[in-house]
Design an enzyme around this catalytic site. Structure first.
Site, PDB file in Angstrom:
ATOM      1  N   HIS A  73       2.226   3.682  -9.035  1.00 39.04           N
ATOM      2  CA  HIS A  73       2.192   2.234  -9.426  1.00 39.04           C
ATOM      3  C   HIS A  73       3.318   1.738  -9.917  1.00 39.04           C
ATOM      4  CE1 HIS A  73      -1.628   2.454  -7.617  1.00 39.04           C
ATOM      5  NE2 HIS A  73      -2.214   3.090  -8.601  1.00 39.04           N
ATOM      6  N   LEU A  94      10.960 -20.009  -4.871  1.00 41.09           N
ATOM      7  CA  LEU A  94       9.949 -19.295  -4.256  1.00 41.09           C
ATOM      8  C   LEU A  94       8.498 -19.579  -4.947  1.00 41.09           C
ATOM      9  CD1 LEU A  94       9.148 -16.773  -2.326  1.00 41.09           C
ATOM     10  CD2 LEU A  94       9.839 -15.277  -4.256  1.00 41.09           C
ATOM     11  N   ASP A 141       0.870  -1.096  -0.119  1.00 43.83           N
ATOM     12  CA  ASP A 141       0.129  -0.063  -0.081  1.00 43.83           C
ATOM     13  C   ASP A 141       0.622   1.370  -0.310  1.00 43.83           C
ATOM     14  OD1 ASP A 141      -2.316   1.340   0.058  1.00 43.83           O
ATOM     15  OD2 ASP A 141      -2.801   0.956   2.002  1.00 43.83           O
TER      16      ASP A 141
HETATM   17  C1  IPE Z   1      -5.385  -2.786  -0.214  1.00 44.89           C
HETATM   18  O1  IPE Z   1      -5.026  -1.467  -0.438  1.00 44.89           O
HETATM   19  C2  IPE Z   1      -5.410  -3.577  -1.567  1.00 44.89           C
HETATM   20  C3  IPE Z   1      -4.063  -3.596  -2.134  1.00 44.89           C
HETATM   21  C4  IPE Z   1      -2.984  -3.433  -1.612  1.00 44.89           C
HETATM   22  C5  IPE Z   1      -4.153  -4.518  -3.495  1.00 44.89           C
HETATM   23  P1  IPE Z   1      -6.121  -0.396  -0.582  1.00 44.89           P
HETATM   24  O2  IPE Z   1      -5.396   1.059  -0.692  1.00 44.89           O
HETATM   25  O3  IPE Z   1      -7.135  -0.493  -1.606  1.00 44.89           O
HETATM   26  O4  IPE Z   1      -6.797  -0.253   0.973  1.00 44.89           O
HETATM   27  P2  IPE Z   1      -7.734   0.689   1.595  1.00 44.89           P
HETATM   28  O5  IPE Z   1      -8.801   1.215   0.564  1.00 44.89           O
HETATM   29  O6  IPE Z   1      -6.960   1.940   2.061  1.00 44.89           O
HETATM   30  O7  IPE Z   1      -8.344  -0.284   2.818  1.00 44.89           O
HETATM   31  C1  IPE Z   2      -1.349   0.226  -3.578  1.00 44.88           C
HETATM   32  O1  IPE Z   2      -1.097   1.618  -3.284  1.00 44.88           O
HETATM   33  C2  IPE Z   2      -1.647  -0.181  -4.902  1.00 44.88           C
HETATM   34  C3  IPE Z   2      -3.239  -0.906  -5.079  1.00 44.88           C
HETATM   35  C4  IPE Z   2      -4.078  -0.766  -3.899  1.00 44.88           C
HETATM   36  C5  IPE Z   2      -3.418  -1.469  -6.406  1.00 44.88           C
HETATM   37  P1  IPE Z   2      -2.581   2.561  -3.380  1.00 44.88           P
HETATM   38  O2  IPE Z   2      -2.854   2.985  -4.601  1.00 44.88           O
HETATM   39  O3  IPE Z   2      -3.600   2.073  -2.625  1.00 44.88           O
HETATM   40  O4  IPE Z   2      -1.798   3.905  -2.637  1.00 44.88           O
HETATM   41  P2  IPE Z   2      -2.455   4.840  -1.719  1.00 44.88           P
HETATM   42  O5  IPE Z   2      -3.054   4.157  -0.528  1.00 44.88           O
HETATM   43  O6  IPE Z   2      -3.454   5.855  -2.392  1.00 44.88           O
HETATM   44  O7  IPE Z   2      -1.350   5.731  -1.184  1.00 44.88           O
HETATM   45 MG    MG Z   3      -4.069   2.448  -0.461  1.00 46.96          MG
END
Ligand code: IPE
Ligand code: IPE
Ligand code: MG
Length: 231
Positions: free
Chosen positions: A34, A128, A17
């Site tokens: 990303h 792995l 995240d």
């Molecule tokens: C969790 O992250 C999902 C992934 C890392 C794929 P999100 O960014 O979607 O989660 P919330 O919305 O903060 O709970």
């Molecule tokens: C994790 O990073 C990637 C996915 C959930 C696919 P985020 O896109 O959720 O990044 P934040 O939480 O907005 O910083």
């Molecule tokens: Mg996120």
């Protein structure tokens, strides 16, 4: 007397995240976060593989992530497709086995085809095991297991009956779950399997994650007292 230390976890789950916030801090579009996140995935796979971790489950796209803007979903799908292509090319050099956890519906057909090809190409690899949680939701996974039990006609079920019908029943429950970016929640990740997992939360944003950060999580885990309900 030295305190007893935990051995290396066999299975680590990672909630990757913070890509969006990493980009925002640099006044870049979320897509740039990303892209950097995809590089962190590669570093982490190499590091886990070198450490001798047996199973790594990476939360790449949740069932709830469909609620993001279409352009962002497109960026994530493009990156995923590129990553699958790269791993297909290096499949046999790396000795990694790839598995997928999630529902296939809603994913673009081209991606599903590439996922299947990569799973097939790496099926015999002994290194792995990389379990990609894609279009994954833990409640959906539990419902999927229960639907299978209904089809099989069972009248009563045990926890083990459910465990055996999850997406990847051969993978042991994760001893350790890591979440980056400072959020401290599961967001529908491995709810069933995490019953006795240790959690490690770090403020590091996913694009900054690397071998050193993985080591820190493992050191923290090593010193935890796992009691499993005992004394
Ligand atoms: C969790 O992250 C999902 C992934 C890392 C794929 P999100 O960014 O979607 O989660 P919330 O919305 O903060 O709970
Ligand atoms: C994790 O990073 C990637 C996915 C959930 C696919 P985020 O896109 O959720 O990044 P934040 O939480 O907005 O910083
Ligand atoms: Mg996120």
């Amino acid at each position: 007397m030295a305190e007893k230390q935990n051995a290396l976890p066999r299975h680590i789950g990672i909630i990757m995240d913070g890509n969006g916030r990493w980009a925002a801090q640099r006044a870049l579009p979320r897509s740039a976060g990303h892209r950097e996140g995809a590089k962190a995935v590669k570093r982490t796979l190499e590091a886990a593989s070198q450490l001798g971790i047996a199973y790594l489950t990476l939360y790449a796209f949740s069932t709830e992530n469909w609620s993001r803007p279409p352009e962002e979903i497109q960026t994530l799908m493009d990156l995923l497709e590129k990553t699958l292509d790269e791993y297909q090319k290096s499949a046999n050099k790396k000795d990694w086995r790839v598995l997928i956890s999630g529902e296939r519906d809603r994913l673009p057909a081209a991606i599903v085809a590439k996922m299947d090809a990569l799973v097939r190409a790496t099926a015999e690899n002994k290194g792995l095991t990389v379990n990609l949680a894609l279009n994954y939701g833990a409640r959906q996974e539990i419902a999927h297991a229960v639907n299978r039990l209904i089809k099989e006609g069972l009248q009563t079920v045990t926890p083990q009956d459910i465990s055996l019908r999850l997406y990847q029943p051969q993978i042991p429950d994760p001893e350790l779950i890591i979440r980056t970016s400072g959020e401290e929640r599961l967001s529908n990740f491995l709810l069933w399997q995490a019953a006795y997992s240790e959690f490690y939360f770090t403020p590091v944003l996913w694009p900054d994650f690397n071998a050193e950060e993985l080591q820190k999580a493992l050191e923290d885990y090593r010193a935890r007292k796992r009691r499993f309900g005992g004394v």
